[in-house]
Structure formats: structure tokens, C-alpha cells
Scaffold this active site. Structure first.
Site, PDB file in Angstrom:
ATOM      1  N   ASP A 123      43.412   7.649  47.380  1.00 41.20           N
ATOM      2  CA  ASP A 123      44.161   8.558  47.426  1.00 41.20           C
ATOM      3  C   ASP A 123      43.355  10.054  46.934  1.00 41.20           C
ATOM      4  O   ASP A 123      42.241   9.928  46.176  1.00 41.20           O
ATOM      5  CB  ASP A 123      45.325   8.419  45.994  1.00 41.20           C
ATOM      6  CG  ASP A 123      46.235   9.578  46.168  1.00 41.20           C
ATOM      7  OD1 ASP A 123      46.742   9.658  47.281  1.00 41.20           O
ATOM      8  OD2 ASP A 123      46.671   9.940  45.033  1.00 41.20           O
ATOM      9  N   HIS A 130      48.307  22.691  44.415  1.00 45.04           N
ATOM     10  CA  HIS A 130      48.458  21.340  43.376  1.00 45.04           C
ATOM     11  C   HIS A 130      47.330  21.471  42.338  1.00 45.04           C
ATOM     12  O   HIS A 130      47.219  21.305  41.292  1.00 45.04           O
ATOM     13  CB  HIS A 130      48.779  19.970  44.013  1.00 45.04           C
ATOM     14  CG  HIS A 130      48.658  18.919  43.341  1.00 45.04           C
ATOM     15  ND1 HIS A 130      49.916  18.758  42.458  1.00 45.04           N
ATOM     16  CD2 HIS A 130      48.043  17.936  42.812  1.00 45.04           C
ATOM     17  CE1 HIS A 130      49.644  17.577  41.611  1.00 45.04           C
ATOM     18  NE2 HIS A 130      48.393  17.265  42.094  1.00 45.04           N
ATOM     19  N   ARG A 139      44.483  22.278  31.725  1.00 42.92           N
ATOM     20  CA  ARG A 139      43.030  22.920  31.114  1.00 42.92           C
ATOM     21  C   ARG A 139      43.467  24.319  30.847  1.00 42.92           C
ATOM     22  O   ARG A 139      42.277  24.911  30.363  1.00 42.92           O
ATOM     23  CB  ARG A 139      41.965  22.721  32.147  1.00 42.92           C
ATOM     24  CG  ARG A 139      41.756  21.200  32.542  1.00 42.92           C
ATOM     25  CD  ARG A 139      40.496  21.035  33.334  1.00 42.92           C
ATOM     26  NE  ARG A 139      40.783  21.209  34.492  1.00 42.92           N
ATOM     27  CZ  ARG A 139      41.596  20.258  35.340  1.00 42.92           C
ATOM     28  NH1 ARG A 139      41.677  19.307  34.969  1.00 42.92           N
ATOM     29  NH2 ARG A 139      41.797  20.927  36.766  1.00 42.92           N
ATOM     30  N   GLU A 195      54.715  12.208  43.506  1.00 44.09           N
ATOM     31  CA  GLU A 195      53.737  13.129  44.314  1.00 44.09           C
ATOM     32  C   GLU A 195      53.874  13.056  45.745  1.00 44.09           C
ATOM     33  O   GLU A 195      54.136  12.027  46.331  1.00 44.09           O
ATOM     34  CB  GLU A 195      52.232  12.901  44.172  1.00 44.09           C
ATOM     35  CG  GLU A 195      51.895  13.122  42.710  1.00 44.09           C
ATOM     36  CD  GLU A 195      50.517  12.860  42.320  1.00 44.09           C
ATOM     37  OE1 GLU A 195      49.697  12.455  43.230  1.00 44.09           O
ATOM     38  OE2 GLU A 195      49.863  13.497  41.411  1.00 44.09           O
ATOM     39  N   GLU A 197      53.256  13.226  49.256  1.00 48.32           N
ATOM     40  CA  GLU A 197      51.874  13.182  49.991  1.00 48.32           C
ATOM     41  C   GLU A 197      52.403  12.693  51.435  1.00 48.32           C
ATOM     42  O   GLU A 197      53.184  11.981  51.812  1.00 48.32           O
ATOM     43  CB  GLU A 197      50.991  12.262  49.214  1.00 48.32           C
ATOM     44  CG  GLU A 197      50.757  12.480  47.923  1.00 48.32           C
ATOM     45  CD  GLU A 197      49.651  11.782  47.556  1.00 48.32           C
ATOM     46  OE1 GLU A 197      48.581  11.584  47.999  1.00 48.32           O
ATOM     47  OE2 GLU A 197      49.514  11.820  46.171  1.00 48.32           O
ATOM     48  N   ASP A 229      53.405   9.012  45.729  1.00 54.05           N
ATOM     49  CA  ASP A 229      52.594   8.455  44.870  1.00 54.05           C
ATOM     50  C   ASP A 229      53.033   8.639  43.378  1.00 54.05           C
ATOM     51  O   ASP A 229      52.663   9.514  42.670  1.00 54.05           O
ATOM     52  CB  ASP A 229      51.085   9.234  44.856  1.00 54.05           C
ATOM     53  CG  ASP A 229      49.956   8.781  43.855  1.00 54.05           C
ATOM     54  OD1 ASP A 229      50.035   7.797  43.185  1.00 54.05           O
ATOM     55  OD2 ASP A 229      49.131   9.427  43.510  1.00 54.05           O
ATOM     56  N   ARG A 233      52.492  10.566  34.093  1.00 55.87           N
ATOM     57  CA  ARG A 233      51.594  11.606  33.672  1.00 55.87           C
ATOM     58  C   ARG A 233      51.108  11.444  32.114  1.00 55.87           C
ATOM     59  O   ARG A 233      49.942  11.825  32.077  1.00 55.87           O
ATOM     60  CB  ARG A 233      52.508  12.940  33.594  1.00 55.87           C
ATOM     61  CG  ARG A 233      53.148  13.204  34.807  1.00 55.87           C
ATOM     62  CD  ARG A 233      51.758  13.583  36.093  1.00 55.87           C
ATOM     63  NE  ARG A 233      52.365  13.956  37.309  1.00 55.87           N
ATOM     64  CZ  ARG A 233      51.504  13.837  38.371  1.00 55.87           C
ATOM     65  NH1 ARG A 233      50.225  13.660  38.322  1.00 55.87           N
ATOM     66  NH2 ARG A 233      52.100  14.078  39.424  1.00 55.87           N
ATOM     67  N   GLN A 236      48.370   8.526  32.420  1.00 54.70           N
ATOM     68  CA  GLN A 236      47.432   9.238  33.149  1.00 54.70           C
ATOM     69  C   GLN A 236      46.587  10.321  32.434  1.00 54.70           C
ATOM     70  O   GLN A 236      45.458  10.361  32.050  1.00 54.70           O
ATOM     71  CB  GLN A 236      47.875  10.188  34.453  1.00 54.70           C
ATOM     72  CG  GLN A 236      46.939  10.644  35.341  1.00 54.70           C
ATOM     73  CD  GLN A 236      47.470  11.705  36.451  1.00 54.70           C
ATOM     74  OE1 GLN A 236      48.734  11.715  36.507  1.00 54.70           O
ATOM     75  NE2 GLN A 236      46.903  12.146  37.127  1.00 54.70           N
ATOM     76  N   TYR A 240      42.701   9.596  32.108  1.00 52.96           N
ATOM     77  CA  TYR A 240      41.802   9.840  33.100  1.00 52.96           C
ATOM     78  C   TYR A 240      40.566  10.414  32.825  1.00 52.96           C
ATOM     79  O   TYR A 240      39.658  10.512  34.043  1.00 52.96           O
ATOM     80  CB  TYR A 240      42.770  10.818  34.033  1.00 52.96           C
ATOM     81  CG  TYR A 240      42.729  12.152  33.483  1.00 52.96           C
ATOM     82  CD1 TYR A 240      41.938  13.122  34.459  1.00 52.96           C
ATOM     83  CD2 TYR A 240      43.106  12.895  32.632  1.00 52.96           C
ATOM     84  CE1 TYR A 240      41.816  14.458  34.100  1.00 52.96           C
ATOM     85  CE2 TYR A 240      43.082  14.109  32.066  1.00 52.96           C
ATOM     86  CZ  TYR A 240      42.587  15.064  32.889  1.00 52.96           C
ATOM     87  OH  TYR A 240      42.370  16.376  32.661  1.00 52.96           O
ATOM     88  N   LYS A 249      48.837   5.349  37.896  1.00 55.84           N
ATOM     89  CA  LYS A 249      49.041   5.528  39.272  1.00 55.84           C
ATOM     90  C   LYS A 249      48.779   4.354  39.937  1.00 55.84           C
ATOM     91  O   LYS A 249      49.171   4.217  41.217  1.00 55.84           O
ATOM     92  CB  LYS A 249      47.863   6.245  39.937  1.00 55.84           C
ATOM     93  CG  LYS A 249      47.681   7.696  39.597  1.00 55.84           C
ATOM     94  CD  LYS A 249      48.494   8.502  40.238  1.00 55.84           C
ATOM     95  CE  LYS A 249      47.934   9.992  40.105  1.00 55.84           C
ATOM     96  NZ  LYS A 249      48.622  10.977  40.769  1.00 55.84           N
ATOM     97  N   THR A 253      53.101   2.751  44.750  1.00 53.05           N
ATOM     98  CA  THR A 253      53.114   3.688  45.794  1.00 53.05           C
ATOM     99  C   THR A 253      54.008   3.517  46.993  1.00 53.05           C
ATOM    100  O   THR A 253      53.958   2.662  47.429  1.00 53.05           O
ATOM    101  CB  THR A 253      51.599   3.901  46.287  1.00 53.05           C
ATOM    102  OG1 THR A 253      50.715   3.884  45.240  1.00 53.05           O
ATOM    103  CG2 THR A 253      51.622   4.898  47.195  1.00 53.05           C
ATOM    104  N   THR A 346      48.665  15.540  46.549  1.00 54.55           N
ATOM    105  CA  THR A 346      50.001  16.337  46.423  1.00 54.55           C
ATOM    106  C   THR A 346      50.037  17.547  47.364  1.00 54.55           C
ATOM    107  O   THR A 346      49.163  18.193  47.207  1.00 54.55           O
ATOM    108  CB  THR A 346      50.237  16.626  44.887  1.00 54.55           C
ATOM    109  OG1 THR A 346      50.206  15.415  44.275  1.00 54.55           O
ATOM    110  CG2 THR A 346      51.768  16.971  44.801  1.00 54.55           C
ATOM    111  N   GLU A 360      54.648  20.115  38.166  1.00 53.86           N
ATOM    112  CA  GLU A 360      54.507  21.286  38.547  1.00 53.86           C
ATOM    113  C   GLU A 360      55.648  22.085  38.502  1.00 53.86           C
ATOM    114  O   GLU A 360      55.991  23.231  37.789  1.00 53.86           O
ATOM    115  CB  GLU A 360      53.857  21.390  39.920  1.00 53.86           C
ATOM    116  CG  GLU A 360      52.490  21.333  40.090  1.00 53.86           C
ATOM    117  CD  GLU A 360      52.285  20.970  41.546  1.00 53.86           C
ATOM    118  OE1 GLU A 360      52.410  19.694  42.039  1.00 53.86           O
ATOM    119  OE2 GLU A 360      51.657  21.818  42.172  1.00 53.86           O
TER     120      GLU A 360
HETATM  121 MN    MN Z   1      48.144  11.545  44.337  1.00 57.28          MN
END
Ligand code: MN
Length: 416
Positions: A123, A130, A139, A195, A197, A229, A233, A236, A240, A249, A253, A346, A360
Site C-alpha cells: 500500500d 491526503h 503532527r 481509505e 484507493e 483500505d 486509526r 494505527q 505506527y 491495516k 482490505t 488514499t 479527513e
Molecule cells: Mn492506504
């Protein structure tokens, strides 16, 4: 190009996803006792390729390739065979040709299976909007990571959890830690997301230690599917760093059942956006690598009689093409195989009605949005059905993908 007419009447409508111009490939099952078969969608029907090959109506190789319930054996034959089959099917199904109704099955009467045996799943993270949104949310700054304009960023995912549209997904359990908590906890994710995609399917591989150019990579791509996907969150967010996504993840899928071939999408090629930093020469290419494909995200709560449209965007929003991603994937010596699946990352456009994830759309849960039913959401609730749709729009016809659908069921208790 305009609509090519077929003797299958439902394929001649401007609204069908599957006119003669498309000819997408899938695997269908008529019942639980019969082995699933390869077929091609035409209007609201499926042309049975197992039967057509067995009866000598189509020939693509010395030995049969459609006596298996996946497209891998055919994909391995390479581009000349891909092109030969498309030519034979276009002739067999064209208006004026002998009407082979015995070879048709109604799509409404079958279950669709995964169209390929997925070799491996990777992925990517190639949508600039995104990446900026996630930076701003996670961040506090929309600045792209230092590598982002130079590398198609990606991670190795799991082929074992790729499922076909229509497969229910249980809300995953996992480890997470609230920002104000002293220690992590275990339980069902509270921030379940999608997501939007595109998935690129590698048709012919390359050996370990034999890297490929972007142009060669483009020739190796057999076709595209819609790909959701699913993402947890909170799981993750805790796991991550520093090695990237893992359990957040790995629980599912979903891909759409029909592979829309690169050949069918050829009239809709479009360039990647202007490079903000020149790429290193190994990523040079001579072809336009993206496609003009309109994409939609819909959500339908349990019991609602219709779905709400959450987003509409376009695959041409991506910064990196699938061919660039495939080239980068192999450049250090990584072998790629028939049946490898590459998620685009995404796809989000510049405004909230083009955002391809709920992270988002609800800005990490801070801004709930309202569905047509009047209910509000920040992330997915149990019983919600999420649907992705997509189509390239031609002159009086479209090259549709069908739907990529999944319903979320409650988490299972642990141990199961
Ligand atoms: Mn993805």
C-alpha cells in the site's frame, strides 16, 4: 471513442458500467457446489470464459487457462495474450455476431469471488492532499515529510486479508492508547475508517535483482480495481512509529470484483501533476501514468433505505502513478509477481467533499458530518455499509468498476 454496440442489449445503455468498450474480468460462482469460473462482464450479464474456452470459441494458449477460479494463469501469458483475448471477445460480443446466449449468466444470479489469487499486497501514500491533511491532523503541520516529493512512500501489507466486495468486516480489536492515558488498553477500535484507493494488479512479474523502468512497469500492469483500505486509526496511531502501519491495516482490505483492464482505460490516460521537485532519473517515464476516473464514497447506516454520498474525487488527483510505484518497488532488487496488488494511497482532492477518508472528513473526529438520514458520524459505526464506486466517462458510454462494498459488524469477543 464512442459506444461500441453489442448483441447483449443491456450493454448498449449509456448508464451501464459494462459496455463492449469495457470488458472487465472477474470470477463468479453460480452455486456453492460448482467451482467458480472466470468471466467477462457485458451489460448486466457475464460471458462464461471457462465454457467458451472448453468449446473452442476462444483460444489464448496451447493449454487451457480458464479451468481455474482466478485470472493469474492468463495474466502470466503476457501482453500479447491479453490483447488477443480482448480482440476475440470484442468480435464475439459485437452487434451482428452470432448470439451466444447459452454462454451468458445474469450477474444478479451469481456471487462474485476474488478475481485473482493475491500474491502480495503493498500500500502506498501517493495522494498529496491526503498526506498534507494527515500531517496537519497528526503532527500539527501540513508540511509533507522530507522524502515525500522524492519517493512513492509505501509499506508492505498483507495479502491474507484482501477480500472481495460484499464480504462483511468485523470491527477489529487491538491495542491503543488515549493521549491522556498512562498505559495502553485492548478492545474494539473506536476510530474505524475507510481509505478510497485504486488497486493496480501486476500481470507479469520481474525476477529478484532485475529492476524495471517506469515504462516497463506500465506494461506489466494488467488492470485496476477499486480498493478500500479499512483502517483503525487509534490502533494505527499507537503502533505506527517508527516502522509504519501494522495491525491497524491488517484486518481487511476490500477490492471490487471486476478488473478493469489497462487496455479499456487507455483512452482515459492523463498525466501526473507537475513535479514540485524533479524526480531522480530512475523514475523517468515517457507515458502519462494516471487515468481520469471519477470516484465516489457512500455510507449507508443499518436500516436506512438509501446511502449518503460522502465524497466525489478523481484518480487523476494522485501525485505518483502505479507504474512509478511499481518501478520504485522493484528498483532495489525486490522481485514482483503475477497477482501482486498495489494500493495507490488514499485519494483526496483539495476540498472536504473530495476527502477519501473519514479521518479527513471529520478532521480526526473533531467535526462530525451529517448523513441524509439526519444521523451524524465521525467514524464508522456497527451496521454501516461503505461503498466505493468509480467510472471513466466517455462519449455516450462509461468504463465502470461496479461497486466495492463492505458492511461493518460488531467486534468479536477475545478469545473468539
Ligand atoms: Mn492506504
Amino acid at each position: 471513442m464512442t459506444l461500441l454496440r453489442s448483441w447483449v442489449e443491456s450493454a448498449n445503455s449509456a448508464d451501464t458500467n459494462f459496455p463492449l468498450n469495457n470488458l472487465p474480468y472477474g470470477v463468479f460462482a453460480v452455486d456453492s457446489e460448482t467451482m467458480p469460473r472466470c468471466g467477462v462482464a457485458i451489460g448486466d450479464m457475464i460471458f462464461d470464459l471457462f465454457k467458451a474456452e472448453e468449446d473452442g470459441l476462444i483460444t489464448v494458449a496451447d493449454d487451457a487457462v480458464f479451468d481455474v477460479p482466478y485470472w493469474n494463469d492468463f495474466m502470466e501469458l503476457g501482453r500479447d495474450a491479453w490483447s488477443a483475448l480482448r480482440t476475440q471477445l470484442t468480435a464475439l460480443l459485437a452487434e451482428g455476431a452470432t448470439e451466444l446466449h447459452d454462454y451468458l449468466v445474469a450477474q444478479a444470479d451469481v456471487e462474485m469471488e476474488l478475481p485473482i489469487a493475491v500474491s502480495e499486497y503493498t500500500d502506498f501514500y501517493a495522494g498529496m492532499q491526503h498526506a498534507k491533511n494527515m500531517g496537519a491532523i497528526l503532527r500539527g503541520s501540513p508540511d509533507l515529510p522530507a522524502n515525500w516529493l522524492h519517493i512513492p512512500v509505501g509499506y508492505n501489507g498483507r495479502a491474507s486479508s484482501v477480500v472481495v466486495s460484499g464480504t462483511d468486516i468485523h470491527r477489529p480489536n487491538g491495542q491503543m492508547k488515549a493521549p491522556d492515558a498512562a498505559i495502553p488498553s485492548f478492545g474494539p477500535t473506536k476510530r474505524l475508517d475507510i481509505e478510497l484507493e485504486m488497486g493496480a494488479i501486476v500481470g507479469t512479474g520481474c525476477a529478484m535483482g532485475r529492476p524495471i523502468t517506469v515504462d516497463q512497469a506500465d506494461d506489466m500492469i494488467f488492470g485496476y480495481v477499486l480498493l478500500n483500505d479499512w483502517s483503525a486509526r487509534d490502533i494505527q496511531g499507537w503502533e505506527y512509529q517508527p516502522l509504519g502501519p501494522f495491525q491497524g491495516k491488517a484486518f481487511g482490505t476490500t477490492i471490487s470484483p471486476w478488473i478493469v483492464t489497462a487496455a479499456a482505460l487507455e483512452p482515459f490516460r492523463t498525466s501526473v501533476p507537475e513535479r514540485e521537485m524533479e524526480l531522480l532519473p530512475y523514475l523517468d517515464s515517457t507515458k502519462d501514468g494516471l487515468f481520469d476516473i471519477e470516484l465516489n464514497v457512500l455510507m449507508q447506516p443499518k436500516g436506512a433505505d438509501k446511502a449518503s454520498l460522502l465524497a466525489t474525487t478523481n484518480y487523476s488527483r494522485m501525485y505518483y502513478s502505479a507504474a512509478e510505484q511499481l518501478c520504485h518497488h522493484a528498483v532495489g532488487g525486490c522481485g514482483m509477481a503475477t497477482g501482486d496488488l498495489l494500493g495507490s494511497g488514499t485519494i483526496s482532492g483539495p476540498t472536504p467533499d473530495e476527502y477519501g477518508s473519514l479521518m479527513e472528513k471529520s478532521w480526526a473526529g473533531r467535526e462530525p458530518f451529517t448523513l441524509d438520514t439526519g444521523e451524524t458520524r465521525t467514524f464508522i459505526e456497527d451496521g454501516d455499509t461503505l461503498t466505493l464506486t468509480g467510472a471513466a466517462k466517455g462519449d455516450g458510454y462509461k468504463i465502470g468498476f461496479g461497486a466495492c462494498v463492505g458492511t461493518i459488524l460488531p467486534a468479536k469477543s477475545f478469545p473468539v
